[in-house]
Design an enzyme around this catalytic site. Structure first.
Site, PDB file in Angstrom:
ATOM      1  N   CYS A 111       0.927  -1.056  -0.212  1.00 40.68           N
ATOM      2  CA  CYS A 111      -0.110  -0.012   0.236  1.00 40.68           C
ATOM      3  C   CYS A 111       0.748   1.482   0.052  1.00 40.68           C
ATOM      4  CB  CYS A 111      -1.140  -0.412   1.331  1.00 40.68           C
ATOM      5  SG  CYS A 111      -2.232  -1.379   1.451  1.00 40.68           S
ATOM      6  N   HIS A 252      -3.720   7.193   2.276  1.00 42.73           N
ATOM      7  CA  HIS A 252      -3.606   5.713   1.482  1.00 42.73           C
ATOM      8  C   HIS A 252      -5.118   5.403   2.064  1.00 42.73           C
ATOM      9  CE1 HIS A 252      -3.645   1.558   0.948  1.00 42.73           C
ATOM     10  NE2 HIS A 252      -3.668   0.589   1.817  1.00 42.73           N
ATOM     11  N   ASN A 282     -10.185  -0.110  -0.761  1.00 40.66           N
ATOM     12  CA  ASN A 282      -8.873  -0.467  -0.684  1.00 40.66           C
ATOM     13  C   ASN A 282      -7.794  -1.005  -2.316  1.00 40.66           C
ATOM     14  OD1 ASN A 282      -5.814  -0.370  -0.413  1.00 40.66           O
ATOM     15  ND2 ASN A 282      -6.040  -1.563   1.299  1.00 40.66           N
TER      16      ASN A 282
HETATM   17  N1  ACO Z   1     -18.431  -8.710   8.342  1.00 44.27           N
HETATM   18  C1  ACO Z   1     -18.476  -9.231   9.185  1.00 44.27           C
HETATM   19  N2  ACO Z   1     -18.340  -9.747  10.853  1.00 44.27           N
HETATM   20  C2  ACO Z   1     -17.100  -9.510  10.127  1.00 44.27           C
HETATM   21  C3  ACO Z   1     -16.424  -9.236   8.535  1.00 44.27           C
HETATM   22  C4  ACO Z   1     -17.523  -8.999   7.942  1.00 44.27           C
HETATM   23  N3  ACO Z   1     -16.992  -8.775   6.118  1.00 44.27           N
HETATM   24  N4  ACO Z   1     -14.778  -9.156   8.401  1.00 44.27           N
HETATM   25  C5  ACO Z   1     -14.764  -9.513   9.934  1.00 44.27           C
HETATM   26  N5  ACO Z   1     -15.957  -9.276  11.482  1.00 44.27           N
HETATM   27  C6  ACO Z   1     -15.880 -10.148  12.485  1.00 44.27           C
HETATM   28  C7  ACO Z   1     -14.991 -11.014  12.977  1.00 44.27           C
HETATM   29  O1  ACO Z   1     -14.413 -11.976  12.533  1.00 44.27           O
HETATM   30  C8  ACO Z   1     -14.903 -10.503  14.526  1.00 44.27           C
HETATM   31  O2  ACO Z   1     -15.762 -11.379  14.696  1.00 44.27           O
HETATM   32  P1  ACO Z   1     -15.455 -12.474  16.032  1.00 44.27           P
HETATM   33  O3  ACO Z   1     -15.022 -11.148  17.656  1.00 44.27           O
HETATM   34  O4  ACO Z   1     -16.813 -13.052  16.392  1.00 44.27           O
HETATM   35  O5  ACO Z   1     -14.217 -12.943  15.635  1.00 44.27           O
HETATM   36  C9  ACO Z   1     -15.420  -9.433  14.594  1.00 44.27           C
HETATM   37  O6  ACO Z   1     -15.364  -9.054  12.988  1.00 44.27           O
HETATM   38  C10 ACO Z   1     -14.165  -7.721  14.589  1.00 44.27           C
HETATM   39  O7  ACO Z   1     -12.879  -8.495  14.301  1.00 44.27           O
HETATM   40  P2  ACO Z   1     -11.722  -6.895  13.868  1.00 44.27           P
HETATM   41  O8  ACO Z   1     -10.879  -7.464  12.787  1.00 44.27           O
HETATM   42  O9  ACO Z   1     -11.420  -6.970  15.091  1.00 44.27           O
HETATM   43  O10 ACO Z   1     -12.807  -6.477  13.068  1.00 44.27           O
HETATM   44  P3  ACO Z   1     -12.021  -4.871  12.681  1.00 44.27           P
HETATM   45  O11 ACO Z   1     -12.543  -3.989  13.522  1.00 44.27           O
HETATM   46  O12 ACO Z   1     -10.691  -4.934  13.608  1.00 44.27           O
HETATM   47  O13 ACO Z   1     -11.976  -4.982  11.536  1.00 44.27           O
HETATM   48  C11 ACO Z   1     -10.676  -4.584   9.195  1.00 44.27           C
HETATM   49  C12 ACO Z   1     -11.144  -5.747  10.709  1.00 44.27           C
HETATM   50  C13 ACO Z   1     -11.390  -4.059   9.063  1.00 44.27           C
HETATM   51  C14 ACO Z   1      -9.787  -6.099   8.794  1.00 44.27           C
HETATM   52  C15 ACO Z   1      -9.982  -3.302  10.444  1.00 44.27           C
HETATM   53  O14 ACO Z   1      -8.344  -4.583  10.883  1.00 44.27           O
HETATM   54  C16 ACO Z   1      -8.512  -3.277   9.726  1.00 44.27           C
HETATM   55  O15 ACO Z   1      -8.924  -2.237   8.383  1.00 44.27           O
HETATM   56  N6  ACO Z   1      -7.269  -3.349   9.596  1.00 44.27           N
HETATM   57  C17 ACO Z   1      -6.466  -2.556   8.713  1.00 44.27           C
HETATM   58  C18 ACO Z   1      -6.281  -2.626   7.599  1.00 44.27           C
HETATM   59  C19 ACO Z   1      -5.142  -2.180   6.559  1.00 44.27           C
HETATM   60  O16 ACO Z   1      -4.524  -1.035   6.991  1.00 44.27           O
HETATM   61  N7  ACO Z   1      -4.295  -2.980   5.735  1.00 44.27           N
HETATM   62  C20 ACO Z   1      -2.999  -2.606   5.555  1.00 44.27           C
HETATM   63  C21 ACO Z   1      -2.944  -2.086   3.290  1.00 44.27           C
HETATM   64  S1  ACO Z   1      -3.056  -3.816   2.738  1.00 44.27           S
HETATM   65  C22 ACO Z   1      -1.857  -4.074   2.069  1.00 44.27           C
HETATM   66  O17 ACO Z   1      -0.738  -3.583   2.506  1.00 44.27           O
HETATM   67  C23 ACO Z   1      -2.031  -4.535   0.939  1.00 44.27           C
END
Ligand code: ACO
Length: 327
Positions: A111, A252, A282
């Site tokens: 990213c 980003h 993204n």
């Molecule tokens: N729909 C419903 N529930 C979901 C979904 C979904 N699409 N995805 C995850 N959940 C659930 C999980 O399973 C979890 O359930 P559980 O509590 O029963 O286990 C719950 O939601 C909470 O999951 P978290 O991972 O804690 O959710 P979070 O609020 O952290 O959001 C997310 C997840 C959106 C991925 C976030 O962590 C994020 O944006 N992370 C950073 C991503 C990023 O910056 N990536 C870098 C760039 S990518 C690159 O370089 C290629």
């Protein structure tokens, strides 16, 4: 004299996938996706490769600058979804566009790919080694997303942004400062396990779904909030910029909550932040150049505007660029 962006364009494939698309087969909801990420829809390319996303954006970028193909000296493609492991996608793009006199290469910084490639291109141009660089940030994330994993399927999209980097005609305008970092300790939180020399493709790797993205969302989230905000504040400080001075934060687009936290730390209101994650999700290396291109097309980005570009991605890779817009 600094180097600068002298032309810009973007391309998104036509097929729109709203959040409701995932509701049909995954345990997810439009509300969850919007609330946790800010994403409402994204584009996926039904056919073709990353180079096919780049070509239309590159053609428009070159046409807007009004230069001939023979005058392009170098092509850099920032991507984590190259057409092939080798040859470089830069070579594929060169061939598809029919650019006769260029050299070039791919750059892998996830990213942060566009930022790392922008600084590389700027230094190449400023050294006098090349007159210009066709700088492409593009990813076909649909090629590596696990569509059966709700925690990643909803996050990504396909797209391309292309900029031309040349010397600025005005010493005040262009890319003025940068801070870039890598930290391989973070590699374990976001990677594609198989397909490289560490784990060549085999029946086992395919069975184990190791050719898809592996992401530990929360670990990446925490590191991204800190990394992107710290580096953005640092670049403001060392260029004596107050929040009033900054016209646009160009972050980003991984998660609207990461973007808001960064803006908050910089003391910027969201009306000074470029956001297109709601419509395109993204798109990895394409997020920053596509924002710049869209805002410029809409007349919202003006000559002399002070911009902070900021990113965080797999690696970990992160950084910020300070530039004054020159188009
Ligand atoms: N729909 C419903 N529930 C979901 C979904 C979904 N699409 N995805 C995850 N959940 C659930 C999980 O399973 C979890 O359930 P559980 O509590 O029963 O286990 C719950 O939601 C909470 O999951 P978290 O991972 O804690 O959710 P979070 O609020 O952290 O959001 C997310 C997840 C959106 C991925 C976030 O962590 C994020 O944006 N992370 C950073 C991503 C990023 O910056 N990536 C870098 C760039 S990518 C690159 O370089 C290629």
């Amino acid at each position: 004299m600094p180097a600068t962006i002298t032309s810009i364009a973007h391309y998104f494939p036509p097929d729109v996938y709203p959040n409701s698309y995932f509701e049909q087969y995954l345990d997810t909801s439009d509300e969850w996706i919007i609330e946790r990420t800010g994403i409402r829809e994204r584009r996926f390319a039904k056919n073709g490769a990353t180079s096919d996303l780049i070509v239309p954006a590159a053609k428009l970028c070159i046409e807007r600058r009004g230069i001939e193909l023979k005058d392009i000296d170098c092509i850099i493609v920032a991507t984590v979804t190259p057409d092939y492991l080798f040859p470089a996608t830069a070579c594929v793009v060169q061939n598809k566009l029919g650019i006769p006199n260029a050299w070039g290469f791919d750059l892998s910084a996830a990213c942060s790919g566009f930022l790392f490639a922008l600084v590389t291109a700027v230094k190449l141009v400023e050294s006098g080694g090349v007159r210009n660089v066709l700088l492409c940030g593009a990813d076909k994330m649909s090629a590596i997303v696990d569509f059966d994993d709700r925690a990643q399927a909803v996050l990504f999209g396909d797209g391309a942004g292309v900029a031309l980097i040349e010397m600025s005609e005005d010493p005040e305008l262009g890319v003025l400062d940068h801070i870039l970092h890598i930290d391989g300790e973070g590699g374990k939180f976001l990677y594609q396990a198989a397909g490289g020399s560490a784990k060549p493709a085999s029946i086992e790797t395919v069975k184990n779904r190791e050719h898809y993205i592996h992401q530990e969302g929360q670990a990446v989230f925490k590191a991204a909030v800190k990394g992107m905000a710290d580096v953005s504040v640092e670049i403001m400080k060392r260029n004596n910029l107050t929040n009033d001075d900054v016209d646009w934060l160009v972050p980003h687009q991984a998660n609207l909550r990461i973007i808001s936290a960064t803006a908050d730390r910089m003391g910027l209101s969201m009306d000074k932040v470029m956001v297109n994650i709601d419509k395109y999700a993204n798109t990895t290396a394409a997020t920053i150049p596509s924002c710049l291109s869209q805002w410029w097309e809409q007349g919202k980005l003006k000559k002399g505007d002070k911009l902070v570009l900021a990113s965080f991605g797999a690696g970990f890779t992160w950084g910020a660029v300070y530039m004054k817009w020159s188009l």
